[in-house]
Design a protein around this motif. Structure first.
Motif, PDB file in Angstrom:
ATOM      1  N   GLY A 173       0.818  -1.213   0.000  1.00 45.78           N
ATOM      2  CA  GLY A 173       0.000   0.000   0.000  1.00 45.78           C
ATOM      3  C   GLY A 173       0.849   1.260   0.000  1.00 45.78           C
ATOM      4  N   ALA A 174       1.909   1.245   0.793  1.00 47.11           N
ATOM      5  CA  ALA A 174       2.809   2.395   0.846  1.00 47.11           C
ATOM      6  C   ALA A 174       3.507   2.593  -0.492  1.00 47.11           C
ATOM      7  CB  ALA A 174       3.841   2.196   1.957  1.00 47.11           C
ATOM      8  N   ARG A 223       2.326   1.675  -3.416  1.00 46.02           N
ATOM      9  CA  ARG A 223       1.310   2.177  -4.352  1.00 46.02           C
ATOM     10  C   ARG A 223       1.163   3.687  -4.223  1.00 46.02           C
ATOM     11  NH1 ARG A 223      -2.336  -1.719  -6.806  1.00 46.02           N
ATOM     12  NH2 ARG A 223      -3.433   0.118  -7.557  1.00 46.02           N
ATOM     13  N   ARG A 224       1.198   4.184  -3.008  1.00 44.64           N
ATOM     14  CA  ARG A 224       1.038   5.626  -2.800  1.00 44.64           C
ATOM     15  C   ARG A 224       2.191   6.400  -3.418  1.00 44.64           C
ATOM     16  NH1 ARG A 224      -1.189   3.569   1.998  1.00 44.64           N
ATOM     17  NH2 ARG A 224       0.773   3.676   3.167  1.00 44.64           N
ATOM     18  N   GLU A 225       3.399   5.852  -3.326  1.00 43.11           N
ATOM     19  CA  GLU A 225       4.552   6.504  -3.957  1.00 43.11           C
ATOM     20  C   GLU A 225       4.391   6.534  -5.470  1.00 43.11           C
ATOM     21  OE1 GLU A 225       8.632   5.670  -2.726  1.00 43.11           O
ATOM     22  OE2 GLU A 225       7.795   4.408  -1.142  1.00 43.11           O
ATOM     23  N   ASN A 239       1.629   6.345  -7.127  1.00 42.85           N
ATOM     24  CA  ASN A 239       0.469   7.138  -7.517  1.00 42.85           C
ATOM     25  C   ASN A 239       0.794   8.615  -7.653  1.00 42.85           C
ATOM     26  OD1 ASN A 239      -2.459   7.199  -8.096  1.00 42.85           O
ATOM     27  ND2 ASN A 239      -2.547   8.447  -6.246  1.00 42.85           N
TER      28      ASN A 239
END
Length: 276
Positions: free
Chosen positions: A157-158, A160-162, A164
């Motif tokens: 998840g972390a 993915r945020r980067e 995104n």
């Protein structure tokens, strides 16, 4: 590593080299897309000993339409043949199987990010962030080759945020090139919406719910469709030329026609002929 050539061949499912992980690892609830309830880690009742589906040619009429639109984006064969070295979940103990089932969805998410990053690197308008995109592509691919233990502990998840952050910047750069004030409909509830002939050029539809929406003849050129739910959306004669971050599963879940214009990265689903 993936070169920024737009070649997505490594990110397509090769079921012949996978141990039917999508048929075992993932949970499904009885619905219009799946005829039965199935717990994560439990083999689908249609799975045969050779890891093939016993009703593959009849999935839709038997109530398993969801299976026909699922795509692991190449994660299945990587987990089966590389992460676990060709040792299937039936040949080991329960712990071996559990680790394989836990790792599969993680690698699937990473492969989805690889798809987006590979596409972003083909977009001339995103040149200002190409270096960062290339670095993130290489880092994401490195993650897919980690050990089962490392993948099991990965905070996907972390990551993915980067990724995104870069994908959002890519989207802004591309859509700005349309020279028009674009609509921002991120996460919008457009379920069943009447959007026939709508001008959605360059619109942000990131994560929008377009389930069963009427997009007949809609203009979706250069629209950002990352994460948009297109299940049963009517794309008859719609123009999705240059649509950003559109994946095959999204198109497979929608309805369309021979008049639907698609980006080169996806193919026209065979089942669309049923709607002609």
């Amino acid at each position: 590593m993936h070169a920024p050539s737009g070649d997505l061949s490594d990110l397509r499912a090769d079921c012949g080299n996978c141990f039917a992980l999508c048929c075992v690892a993932l949970p499904f609830a009885r619905s219009a897309d799946f005829a039965i309830d199935k717990h994560a880690g439990s083999p689908c009742r249609n799975l045969q000993d050779d890891f093939r589906c016993g009703v593959h040619s009849e999935l839709r009429p038997r109530g398993f339409a969801g299976c026909t639109v699922y795509d692991c984006l190449g994660a299945g064969q990587k987990v089966s043949q590389i992460t676990f070295g060709g040792r299937d979940w039936r040949s080991g103990d329960r712990e071996h199987a559990r680790r394989m089932f836990d790792v599969f969805p993680v690698v699937r998410q990473l492969h989805e990010l690889l798809w987006y990053l590979t596409e972003a690197l083909t977009l001339p308008a995103a040149r200002p962030v190409h270096a960062d995109l290339r670095h993130m592509l290489e880092e994401t691919e490195r993650l897919t080759f980690r050990t089962p233990e490392e993948l099991g502990e990965l905070d996907v998840g972390a990551h993915r945020r980067e990724v995104n952050v870069l994908l959002l910047r890519t989207s802004e750069l591309v859509r700005a090139g349309t020279g028009r004030r674009t609509k921002d409909r991120r996460g919008a509830d457009l379920i069943g919406a009447r959007l026939k002939g709508a001008d959605l050029r360059g619109a942000s539809l990131r994560g929008a719910y377009l389930i069963a929406a009427d997009l007949t003849g809609a203009d979706l050129r250069d629209a950002d469709l990352i994460g948009a739910d297109l299940r049963d959306a009517d794309l008859t004669d719609a123009d999705l030329t240059g649509a950003l971050f559109l994946t095959q599963p999204q198109i497979d879940a929608a309805r369309g026609s021979v008049g639907t214009r698609l980006p080169a990265s996806v193919t026209r689903p065979a089942h669309w002929t049923a709607y002609l």
